[in-house]
Enzyme design. Structure first.
Site, PDB file in Angstrom:
ATOM      1  N   SER A   1       0.831  -1.216   0.000  1.00 57.00           N
ATOM      2  CA  SER A   1       0.000   0.000   0.000  1.00 57.00           C
ATOM      3  C   SER A   1       0.864   1.264   0.000  1.00 57.00           C
ATOM      4  O   SER A   1       0.496   2.272  -0.607  1.00 57.00           O
ATOM      5  CB  SER A   1      -0.964   0.008   1.195  1.00 57.00           C
ATOM      6  N   ASN A   2       2.016   1.209   0.646  1.00 53.33           N
ATOM      7  CA  ASN A   2       2.915   2.382   0.604  1.00 53.33           C
ATOM      8  C   ASN A   2       3.482   2.578  -0.802  1.00 53.33           C
ATOM      9  O   ASN A   2       3.595   3.714  -1.266  1.00 53.33           O
ATOM     10  CB  ASN A   2       4.041   2.240   1.630  1.00 53.33           C
TER      11      ASN A   2
ATOM     12  N   MET B   1      10.776  -6.572   4.914  1.00 54.68           N
ATOM     13  CA  MET B   1      10.930  -7.240   6.208  1.00 54.68           C
ATOM     14  C   MET B   1      12.221  -8.051   6.310  1.00 54.68           C
ATOM     15  O   MET B   1      12.268  -9.058   7.014  1.00 54.68           O
ATOM     16  CB  MET B   1       9.711  -8.135   6.478  1.00 54.68           C
ATOM     17  N   ARG B   2      13.258  -7.629   5.588  1.00 53.03           N
ATOM     18  CA  ARG B   2      14.563  -8.267   5.711  1.00 53.03           C
ATOM     19  C   ARG B   2      15.547  -7.268   6.298  1.00 53.03           C
ATOM     20  O   ARG B   2      15.481  -6.068   5.989  1.00 53.03           O
ATOM     21  CB  ARG B   2      15.102  -8.732   4.348  1.00 53.03           C
TER      22      ARG B   2
ATOM     23  N   ASN C   1      13.466   4.189   4.600  1.00 57.29           N
ATOM     24  CA  ASN C   1      12.594   3.157   5.157  1.00 57.29           C
ATOM     25  C   ASN C   1      11.434   3.820   5.889  1.00 57.29           C
ATOM     26  O   ASN C   1      11.559   4.949   6.376  1.00 57.29           O
ATOM     27  CB  ASN C   1      13.382   2.291   6.149  1.00 57.29           C
TER      28      ASN C   1
ATOM     29  N   HIS D   1       8.735   2.959   9.095  1.00 54.92           N
ATOM     30  CA  HIS D   1       8.560   2.041  10.223  1.00 54.92           C
ATOM     31  C   HIS D   1       7.329   2.482  11.014  1.00 54.92           C
ATOM     32  O   HIS D   1       7.146   3.679  11.259  1.00 54.92           O
ATOM     33  CB  HIS D   1       9.816   2.070  11.107  1.00 54.92           C
TER      34      HIS D   1
ATOM     35  N   VAL E   1      19.301  -1.695  12.863  1.00 59.79           N
ATOM     36  CA  VAL E   1      17.901  -1.795  12.433  1.00 59.79           C
ATOM     37  C   VAL E   1      17.073  -0.615  12.952  1.00 59.79           C
ATOM     38  O   VAL E   1      17.136  -0.251  14.133  1.00 59.79           O
ATOM     39  CB  VAL E   1      17.291  -3.129  12.936  1.00 59.79           C
ATOM     40  N   ASP E   2      16.305  -0.003  12.035  1.00 57.86           N
ATOM     41  CA  ASP E   2      15.383   1.085  12.372  1.00 57.86           C
ATOM     42  C   ASP E   2      16.067   2.238  13.097  1.00 57.86           C
ATOM     43  O   ASP E   2      15.515   2.832  14.040  1.00 57.86           O
ATOM     44  CB  ASP E   2      14.184   0.559  13.188  1.00 57.86           C
TER      45      ASP E   2
ATOM     46  N   GLU F   1       1.050   6.895   7.129  1.00 60.27           N
ATOM     47  CA  GLU F   1       2.215   6.473   6.328  1.00 60.27           C
ATOM     48  C   GLU F   1       2.070   6.927   4.884  1.00 60.27           C
ATOM     49  O   GLU F   1       3.030   7.390   4.263  1.00 60.27           O
ATOM     50  CB  GLU F   1       2.371   4.947   6.372  1.00 60.27           C
TER      51      GLU F   1
HETATM   52  C1  GAR Z   1       3.919  -0.667   6.806  1.00 62.64           C
HETATM   53  O1  GAR Z   1       2.979  -0.382   7.802  1.00 62.64           O
HETATM   54  C2  GAR Z   1       5.332  -0.405   7.287  1.00 62.64           C
HETATM   55  O2  GAR Z   1       5.395   0.607   8.249  1.00 62.64           O
HETATM   56  C3  GAR Z   1       5.707  -1.714   7.879  1.00 62.64           C
HETATM   57  O3  GAR Z   1       5.134  -2.679   7.041  1.00 62.64           O
HETATM   58  C4  GAR Z   1       3.928  -2.153   6.509  1.00 62.64           C
HETATM   59  C5  GAR Z   1       3.869  -2.460   5.024  1.00 62.64           C
HETATM   60  O4  GAR Z   1       2.630  -2.119   4.494  1.00 62.64           O
HETATM   61  N1  GAR Z   1       7.119  -1.866   7.941  1.00 62.64           N
HETATM   62  C6  GAR Z   1       7.773  -2.446   8.935  1.00 62.64           C
HETATM   63  O5  GAR Z   1       7.218  -2.947   9.872  1.00 62.64           O
HETATM   64  C7  GAR Z   1       9.290  -2.439   8.794  1.00 62.64           C
HETATM   65  N2  GAR Z   1       9.909  -2.790  10.009  1.00 62.64           N
HETATM   66  P1  GAR Z   1       2.427  -2.045   2.934  1.00 62.64           P
HETATM   67  O6  GAR Z   1       3.023  -3.322   2.346  1.00 62.64           O
HETATM   68  O7  GAR Z   1       0.943  -2.017   2.751  1.00 62.64           O
HETATM   69  O8  GAR Z   1       3.102  -0.824   2.416  1.00 62.64           O
END
Ligand code: GAR
Length: 194
Positions: free
Chosen positions: A17-18, A94-95, A111, A113, A148-149, A178
């Site tokens: 979605s992002n 998520m890697r 990134n 988060h 990380v983060d 986001e």
């Molecule tokens: C998002 O909410 C992002 O913040 C999170 O994964 C989601 C992906 O959503 N990222 C993390 O947790 C990274 N550590 P999306 O696939 O719909 O964009």
């Protein structure tokens, strides 16, 4: 060196979605850039269908095919270079990245988060916030560094936690934010480096 930072490569593991919010911001000319490629690591990630619908090349680089994180990053770099990417956008990737990727795109990996960093790094940030009992959650866009983060924060949005929030309900409200702050952070970042 940073003159043509307008070719984006998106790394995504899930829904995308992002990625789609960024694509729409580009379509609305809020970001002066082009998504050259979406790289995804899970064969059934929904981001693949979204990219297809948007006419963006989507390439599977499955982490299960690589013995080490460094090998995965080398394969990612090869694909990013093949599509002439100069700014890497991790959007639900998520890697854990290694020095190999960071060296190849130094200060050119962003990134998002789902927490107000530096609180609640790592996986399950939203569960962590709910379990901790904080009253304000949120999301953060930052430059990626090895830890990380961590890395310089570019943009944040706060999201109040409601009494009856679940992981799902809170995640949905965080994602609304986001989709606003990631395009904004990318546009500002490109303005500053060009
Ligand atoms: C998002 O909410 C992002 O913040 C999170 O994964 C989601 C992906 O959503 N990222 C993390 O947790 C990274 N550590 P999306 O696939 O719909 O964009």
């Amino acid at each position: 060196m940073l003159k043509n930072l307008s070719h984006l490569g998106i790394l995504a593991s899930g829904s995308g979605s992002n990625m789609e919010a960024i694509a729409h911001a580009i379509g609305n000319q809020a970001i002066n850039a082009q998504i050259r490629v979406v790289i995804y690591n899970n064969p059934d990630a929904k981001v693949k269908e979204r990219a297809k619908r948007l006419g963006i090349p989507a390439i599977l680089v499955n982490h299960r095919d690589y013995p080490t994180r460094e090998d995965l990053d080398r394969a990612i770099i090869q694909t990013l270079n093949a599509y002439q990417v100069d700014l890497v956008i991790m959007a639900g990737w998520m890697r854990v990245v290694t020095q190999v990727l960071i060296d190849a795109f130094s200060d050119r990996i962003l990134n998002i988060h789902p927490s107000l960093l530096p609180s609640f790094r790592g996986t399950h940030a939203i569960d962590q916030a709910l379990n901790y009992g904080v009253k304000i959650a949120g999301c953060t866009v930052h430059i990626v560094s090895l830890e990380v983060d961590s890395g310089k924060i570019l943009e944040q949005a706060a999201v109040p936690i409601l009494a009856n929030d679940t992981v799902t309900s809170l995640q949905q409200r965080i994602q609304v934010q986001e989709h606003l702050i990631y395009p904004k952070a990318i546009a500002n970042f490109l303005d500053q480096v060009s």
